[in-house]
Design an enzyme around this catalytic site. Structure first.
Site, PDB file in Angstrom:
ATOM      1  N   ARG A 187       1.047  -0.852   0.095  1.00 45.16           N
ATOM      2  CA  ARG A 187      -0.006   0.454  -0.048  1.00 45.16           C
ATOM      3  C   ARG A 187       1.143   1.378  -0.344  1.00 45.16           C
ATOM      4  NH1 ARG A 187      -3.471  -3.303  -1.158  1.00 45.16           N
ATOM      5  NH2 ARG A 187      -5.703  -2.860  -0.176  1.00 45.16           N
ATOM      6  N   GLU A 190      -3.551   7.509  -4.399  1.00 49.85           N
ATOM      7  CA  GLU A 190      -3.932   6.799  -5.671  1.00 49.85           C
ATOM      8  C   GLU A 190      -5.595   7.814  -6.346  1.00 49.85           C
ATOM      9  OE1 GLU A 190      -3.722   3.228  -5.870  1.00 49.85           O
ATOM     10  OE2 GLU A 190      -1.816   2.569  -5.061  1.00 49.85           O
ATOM     11  N   HIS A 247      -0.701   0.101  -9.703  1.00 51.11           N
ATOM     12  CA  HIS A 247      -1.384  -0.577  -9.224  1.00 51.11           C
ATOM     13  C   HIS A 247      -2.224  -2.033  -9.932  1.00 51.11           C
ATOM     14  CE1 HIS A 247      -3.493  -0.844  -4.537  1.00 51.11           C
ATOM     15  NE2 HIS A 247      -3.382  -2.022  -5.172  1.00 51.11           N
TER      16      HIS A 247
END
Ligand code: GLV
Ligand code: GLV
Length: 351
Positions: free
Chosen positions: A262, A291, A309
């Site tokens: 993360r 993000e 991602h």
């Protein structure tokens, strides 16, 4: 007339179904917050009245509340921030099935207090994520993306003895921070390509120690030893900004940071400084603090590979995640044993 009757009948079927005792009961209502692989949607459509939000961007808070109102369950993505306010606004909600292994996007405490079960999708994306971690290691070490750009933009004038020299992967030490399923899969792959494995983890893993000759180290020692530091911890209060200025200074100047966990595990500002000032050699990132925003400093650097991602983005993994999330939601709504429950305490607050 016939047509009218059919429509009515279809509507009726959508809302009711015949239960085991041959009684018509109201179908439960669900929201899926984005289009996920069909296999998962099918599992839910077989039993419930399902609404799928089909746009390409996450639902905003107000819209999510509106769409989920009256729902028994929601299937969420890691991009849906399910906070206390949303949970309060949905009094009929009984379950949240997250389409991800990480569940830091959900306020677990609030869900538990309200007697709402939350599930995740562990295991099925382990290999895909471990593979991408290794891909990032090779990409940064051998400057794959930078070299591709160079070729593509017509800069290549011919083979050169010192062109694009990179770092060796074989024989290098990988420092794995967090030895859960994904960290362990990375350890196995890394061992297979001739890397020496060291790890930092709360618990000890004697299997890995004997089969891979891996060594457990305190974080500081791992950081000062490893040639590639790779993060595989969940995002929690303890792991937020686990990697900051001090940690980058502890790493070797020749070392790389890899992050497929993360974004918030890393202080992105401190990382930009570390990369710019050659405090570390480079980074391979799949995740970011905010993000889809990326620190503009990162975009300017050659010694970093930036992915959107995609660690779990294989057809197999994403399909399995969809089915797993759907099956978790069915189990929650049918009061069955929930395969991937993350908050067993929700039962204490069931009404
Ligand atoms: C992906 O980031 C996940 O948590 O599944
Ligand atoms: C994921 O499944 C993990 O435990 O790392």
């Amino acid at each position: 007339m016939g047509k009218y009757r059919n429509v009515r009948y279809l509507d009726f079927c959508k809302t009711f179904f015949l239960n085991k005792r041959e009684k018509y009961v109201m179908k439960k209502k669900l929201l899926i917050t984005r289009e996920i692989p069909e296999a998962g949607i099918t599992v839910l459509r077989e039993r419930y009245e399902v609404v799928v939000y089909e746009k390409e961007t996450p639902l905003k808070k107000e819209a999510l509340i509106k769409m989920a109102s009256g729902c028994d369950g929601i299937l969420t993505l890691l991009t849906d921030k399910i906070d206390a306010e949303i949970i309060e606004a949905l009094p009929t909600l009984k379950g949240i099935a997250n389409y991800a292994v990480g569940f830091d996007n959900i306020d677990i405490n609030s869900a538990t207090k309200r007697g709402i079960a939350v599930s995740n999708t562990p295991g099925v994306l382990t290999d895909a994520t471990a593979d991408l971690t290794i891909a990032l290691i090779f990409a940064v070490a051998r400057r794959v993306v930078e070299a591709d750009q160079f070729t593509r933009t017509g800069k290549w004038k011919g083979w050169g003895p010192t062109q694009f020299l990179g770092a060796d992967v074989r024989g290098a030490t990988i420092g794995i921070v967090g030895l859960g399923k994904i960290g362990t899969a990375v350890a196995n792959l890394a061992h297979g390509i001739g890397m020496k494995v060291v790890y930092f983890n709360r618990g000890e893993n004697s299997d890995i120690e004997s089969s891979l000759n891996a060594q457990q180290l305190p974080l500081e020692e791992l950081l000062s030893t490893a040639d590639f530091v790779t993060l595989h911890v969940p995002l929690t209060k303890e792991t937020e900004h686990l990697m900051g200025e001090k940690e980058f200074k502890t790493m070797k100047e020749t070392a790389y940071l890899i992050n497929t966990s993360r974004g918030k595990v890393v202080d992105e500002g401190a990382l930009v400084t570390a990369l710019k000032e050659n405090i570390i050699a480079g980074a391979g990132l799949d995740v970011y603090e905010e993000e889809p925003k990326i620190n503009p400093g990162l975009l300017k650097l050659d010694n970093v590979v930036l992915l959107p991602h995609i660690a779990s983005a294989t057809t197999t993994a994403r399909t399995k995640m969809a089915v797993m999330a759907a099956e978790n939601l069915v189990a929650i709504l049918e009061g069955e044993n929930i395969p991937n429950l993350v908050n067993p305490d929700f039962r204490k607050n069931l009404k």
